[in-house]
Enzyme design. Structure first.
Site, PDB file in Angstrom:
ATOM      1  N   GLU A  16      10.037  16.390   1.908  1.00 49.12           N
ATOM      2  CA  GLU A  16      10.377  16.165   3.202  1.00 49.12           C
ATOM      3  C   GLU A  16      10.894  17.397   4.026  1.00 49.12           C
ATOM      4  O   GLU A  16      11.945  18.313   3.430  1.00 49.12           O
ATOM      5  CB  GLU A  16      11.488  15.020   3.054  1.00 49.12           C
ATOM      6  CG  GLU A  16      11.129  13.861   2.272  1.00 49.12           C
ATOM      7  CD  GLU A  16      12.344  12.906   2.105  1.00 49.12           C
ATOM      8  OE1 GLU A  16      13.253  13.049   2.922  1.00 49.12           O
ATOM      9  OE2 GLU A  16      11.950  11.798   1.765  1.00 49.12           O
ATOM     10  N   ASP A  46       6.581  11.924  -4.823  1.00 48.79           N
ATOM     11  CA  ASP A  46       7.674  12.568  -4.349  1.00 48.79           C
ATOM     12  C   ASP A  46       8.557  13.558  -5.034  1.00 48.79           C
ATOM     13  O   ASP A  46       8.930  12.998  -6.137  1.00 48.79           O
ATOM     14  CB  ASP A  46       8.424  11.501  -3.787  1.00 48.79           C
ATOM     15  CG  ASP A  46       8.289  10.940  -2.334  1.00 48.79           C
ATOM     16  OD1 ASP A  46       7.611  11.851  -1.825  1.00 48.79           O
ATOM     17  OD2 ASP A  46       8.909  10.020  -2.012  1.00 48.79           O
ATOM     18  N   GLU A  87       7.191   9.447   9.429  1.00 45.95           N
ATOM     19  CA  GLU A  87       7.954   8.102   9.197  1.00 45.95           C
ATOM     20  C   GLU A  87       8.672   8.072  10.533  1.00 45.95           C
ATOM     21  O   GLU A  87       9.407   8.798  10.971  1.00 45.95           O
ATOM     22  CB  GLU A  87       8.690   8.019   8.022  1.00 45.95           C
ATOM     23  CG  GLU A  87       9.679   7.054   7.735  1.00 45.95           C
ATOM     24  CD  GLU A  87      10.435   6.911   6.539  1.00 45.95           C
ATOM     25  OE1 GLU A  87      10.100   7.731   5.548  1.00 45.95           O
ATOM     26  OE2 GLU A  87      11.009   6.078   6.309  1.00 45.95           O
ATOM     27  N   ASP A 113      10.067   8.274  -3.968  1.00 44.16           N
ATOM     28  CA  ASP A 113      11.353   8.276  -4.375  1.00 44.16           C
ATOM     29  C   ASP A 113      12.344   7.014  -3.765  1.00 44.16           C
ATOM     30  O   ASP A 113      13.397   6.852  -4.265  1.00 44.16           O
ATOM     31  CB  ASP A 113      12.357   9.405  -4.070  1.00 44.16           C
ATOM     32  CG  ASP A 113      12.375   9.901  -2.437  1.00 44.16           C
ATOM     33  OD1 ASP A 113      11.656   9.214  -1.876  1.00 44.16           O
ATOM     34  OD2 ASP A 113      12.922  10.768  -2.061  1.00 44.16           O
ATOM     35  N   SER A 114      11.472   6.434  -3.034  1.00 46.81           N
ATOM     36  CA  SER A 114      12.028   4.887  -2.593  1.00 46.81           C
ATOM     37  C   SER A 114      11.969   4.206  -4.055  1.00 46.81           C
ATOM     38  O   SER A 114      13.197   3.059  -4.029  1.00 46.81           O
ATOM     39  CB  SER A 114      10.875   4.466  -1.825  1.00 46.81           C
ATOM     40  OG  SER A 114       9.598   4.229  -2.311  1.00 46.81           O
ATOM     41  N   LYS A 167       4.565  15.575  -2.464  1.00 51.34           N
ATOM     42  CA  LYS A 167       5.106  15.280  -1.262  1.00 51.34           C
ATOM     43  C   LYS A 167       6.533  15.775  -1.048  1.00 51.34           C
ATOM     44  O   LYS A 167       7.212  15.479  -1.902  1.00 51.34           O
ATOM     45  CB  LYS A 167       5.209  13.842  -0.865  1.00 51.34           C
ATOM     46  CG  LYS A 167       5.716  13.671   0.560  1.00 51.34           C
ATOM     47  CD  LYS A 167       4.970  12.081   1.133  1.00 51.34           C
ATOM     48  CE  LYS A 167       5.802  11.030   0.799  1.00 51.34           C
ATOM     49  NZ  LYS A 167       7.211  11.022   0.991  1.00 51.34           N
TER      50      LYS A 167
HETATM   51  N1  LIG Z   1      12.419  -0.742   0.702  1.00 51.89           N
HETATM   52  C1  LIG Z   1      12.246   0.440   1.279  1.00 51.89           C
HETATM   53  N2  LIG Z   1      11.441   0.701   2.319  1.00 51.89           N
HETATM   54  C2  LIG Z   1      11.321   1.867   2.936  1.00 51.89           C
HETATM   55  O1  LIG Z   1      10.602   1.770   3.983  1.00 51.89           O
HETATM   56  C3  LIG Z   1      12.029   2.751   2.761  1.00 51.89           C
HETATM   57  C4  LIG Z   1      12.824   2.770   1.417  1.00 51.89           C
HETATM   58  N3  LIG Z   1      13.008   1.644   0.946  1.00 51.89           N
HETATM   59  N4  LIG Z   1      13.685   3.882   1.097  1.00 51.89           N
HETATM   60  C5  LIG Z   1      13.553   4.982   1.857  1.00 51.89           C
HETATM   61  C6  LIG Z   1      13.391   4.800   3.068  1.00 51.89           C
HETATM   62  C7  LIG Z   1      14.414   4.397   3.989  1.00 51.89           C
HETATM   63  N5  LIG Z   1      13.720   3.617   5.082  1.00 51.89           N
HETATM   64  C8  LIG Z   1      14.131   3.344   6.294  1.00 51.89           C
HETATM   65  C9  LIG Z   1      14.903   2.143   6.380  1.00 51.89           C
HETATM   66  C10 LIG Z   1      15.447   1.442   7.295  1.00 51.89           C
HETATM   67  C11 LIG Z   1      14.761   1.863   8.688  1.00 51.89           C
HETATM   68  C12 LIG Z   1      15.399   0.930   9.548  1.00 51.89           C
HETATM   69  O2  LIG Z   1      15.963   0.008   9.736  1.00 51.89           O
HETATM   70  N6  LIG Z   1      15.082   1.471  11.045  1.00 51.89           N
HETATM   71  C13 LIG Z   1      15.486   0.706  12.482  1.00 51.89           C
HETATM   72  C14 LIG Z   1      15.314   1.945  13.333  1.00 51.89           C
HETATM   73  C15 LIG Z   1      16.423   1.960  14.118  1.00 51.89           C
HETATM   74  C16 LIG Z   1      16.215   2.918  15.531  1.00 51.89           C
HETATM   75  O3  LIG Z   1      15.852   2.171  16.442  1.00 51.89           O
HETATM   76  O4  LIG Z   1      16.622   4.008  15.281  1.00 51.89           O
HETATM   77  C17 LIG Z   1      14.587  -0.449  12.472  1.00 51.89           C
HETATM   78  O5  LIG Z   1      14.634  -1.213  13.395  1.00 51.89           O
HETATM   79  O6  LIG Z   1      13.460  -0.402  11.771  1.00 51.89           O
HETATM   80  C18 LIG Z   1      13.729   2.803   8.713  1.00 51.89           C
HETATM   81  C19 LIG Z   1      13.417   3.398   7.547  1.00 51.89           C
HETATM   82  C20 LIG Z   1      12.246   4.022   4.613  1.00 51.89           C
HETATM   83  N7  LIG Z   1      12.135   4.133   3.437  1.00 51.89           N
HETATM   84  C1  LIG Z   2       8.191   5.572   2.511  1.00 53.61           C
HETATM   85  C2  LIG Z   2       7.509   6.433   1.785  1.00 53.61           C
HETATM   86  C3  LIG Z   2       6.565   7.381   2.826  1.00 53.61           C
HETATM   87  C4  LIG Z   2       8.285   7.250   0.892  1.00 53.61           C
HETATM   88  O1  LIG Z   2       8.291   8.516   0.951  1.00 53.61           O
HETATM   89  C5  LIG Z   2       8.810   6.770  -0.329  1.00 53.61           C
HETATM   90  O2  LIG Z   2       8.312   5.647  -0.537  1.00 53.61           O
HETATM   91  O3  LIG Z   2       9.656   7.204  -1.075  1.00 53.61           O
HETATM   92 MG   LIG Z   3       9.898   9.090  -0.489  1.00 55.97          MG
END
Ligand SMILES: Nc1nc(=O)c2c([nH]1)NC[C@@H]1CN(c3ccc(C(=O)N[C@@H](CCC(=O)O)C(=O)O)cc3)CN21
Ligand SMILES: CC(C)C(=O)C(=O)O
Ligand SMILES: [Mg+2]
Length: 266
Positions: free
Chosen positions: A114, A84, A181, A45-46, A112
């Site tokens: 969540e 998803d 994740e 679903d990303s 899948k």
């Molecule tokens: N393009 C894209 N990539 C992804 O991995 C993703 C999506 N979209 N959409 C759905 C979710 C959203 N996701 C994300 C988006 C941002 C972070 C992020 O910026 N995390 C911080 C962590 C901050 C902390 O320490 O708590 C990082 O620094 O990576 C993590 C997962 C993973 N998934």
């Molecule tokens: C980041 C992965 C695990 C996902 O659920 C997605 O792409 O939607």
């Molecule tokens: Mg997803």
């Protein structure tokens, strides 16, 4: 490539060979991923973010995921296709069954969803009716409005204990795979060892049974300025998308990706 099944993935876990998974939304990339040897294609679903340009995954519908599953299926050559279930598509048991049917009939081999222990009844119901289920735990993006952002989960001992217990409960309910994740690498390792089913990580360190990334992220395409910490640009140093996909498979199999810098500590 011979057809990858849950049995194949189970034996990869037993052998200690890493499982490669990428998100995929269309036939051309499905073909390219299969050519590179990617074993699992996730129609995530990303797509709501990377294809549609939304700022979360919440606007995505089951019909939209099904459309992309059907496209991926036409380009697929032996990979296992996971779809998803989008936001609120598994809020009730009836919705869970009818929306899963839609995705399986479009060409998915597994769905899948969540959540945590509360998913047990849905997972049991689906598995009894022939639908394999992957449980997505840790950072669950469909709950971003509850979580208050995309943040690492399971950083304190109480949360970590709960997540370990939930993973075991979902395995017992009949889940055939777990996606973890954004959880501390040590916790991801403990959960991977605590269950017999394959655990695939994203931002969960290198000790999980396999890795997944969003296709656009690993090709160095970012809509917003800063990519999450767990993303690596596999186009760097490569002269084609095909070479980047192959580099991803090589690095996951060799456990050179993810590095320590791609993971989180408690
Ligand atoms: N393009 C894209 N990539 C992804 O991995 C993703 C999506 N979209 N959409 C759905 C979710 C959203 N996701 C994300 C988006 C941002 C972070 C992020 O910026 N995390 C911080 C962590 C901050 C902390 O320490 O708590 C990082 O620094 O990576 C993590 C997962 C993973 N998934
Ligand atoms: C980041 C992965 C695990 C996902 O659920 C997605 O792409 O939607
Ligand atoms: Mg997803």
């Amino acid at each position: 490539m011979p057809d990858i099944t849950l049995t194949t993935l189970q034996s990869l876990k037993l052998k200690g060979e890493k499982i490669t998974m990428l998100t995929c939304y269309d036939a051309t990339f499905a073909q390219a991923c299969c050519q590179a040897g990617v074993e699992v294609l996730l129609v995530g679903d990303s797509l709501g973010m990377v294809l549609q340009g939304n700022d979360s995954t919440l606007p995505v519908t089951t019909a939209e995921v099904a459309y992309h599953v059907a496209s991926v299926k036409r380009g697929n050559d032996g990979a296992l296709i996971i779809a998803d279930l989008p936001f609120m598509a598994y809020a009730t048991l009836e919705q869970t069954l009818s929306n899963s049917a839609q995705l399986m009939q479009a060409g998915a081999h597994m769905v899948k969803l969540e959540g945590a222990a509360w998913l047990a009844e849905s997972i049991r119901l689906l598995a009894e009716r022939g639908v394999p289920v992957c449980a997505h735990m840790g950072l669950t993006p469909q709950s971003v409005n509850i979580l208050g952002g995309y943040k690492v989960q399971g950083r304190n001992e109480a949360q970590a204990r709960q997540m370990r217990a939930d993973a075991i409960a979902l395995e017992q309910a009949g889940a055939a795979m777990i996606v973890l994740e954004c959880v501390p690498s040590e916790l991801a390792e403990e959960i991977t060892q605590a269950v017999k089913i394959p655990v695939i990580g994203i931002g969960a360190g290198s000790a999980t049974d396999g890795q997944v990334l969003v296709l656009h992220d690993m090709l160095g395409l970012a809509l917003t300025g800063r990519a999450p910490k767990f993303v690596k640009n596999f186009m760097a140093g490569q002269d084609s998308i095909q070479a980047a996909l192959s580099a991803y498979v090589t690095e996951v199999k060799a456990v050179t990706f993810p590095g320590i810098e791609h993971g989180f500590s408690a």
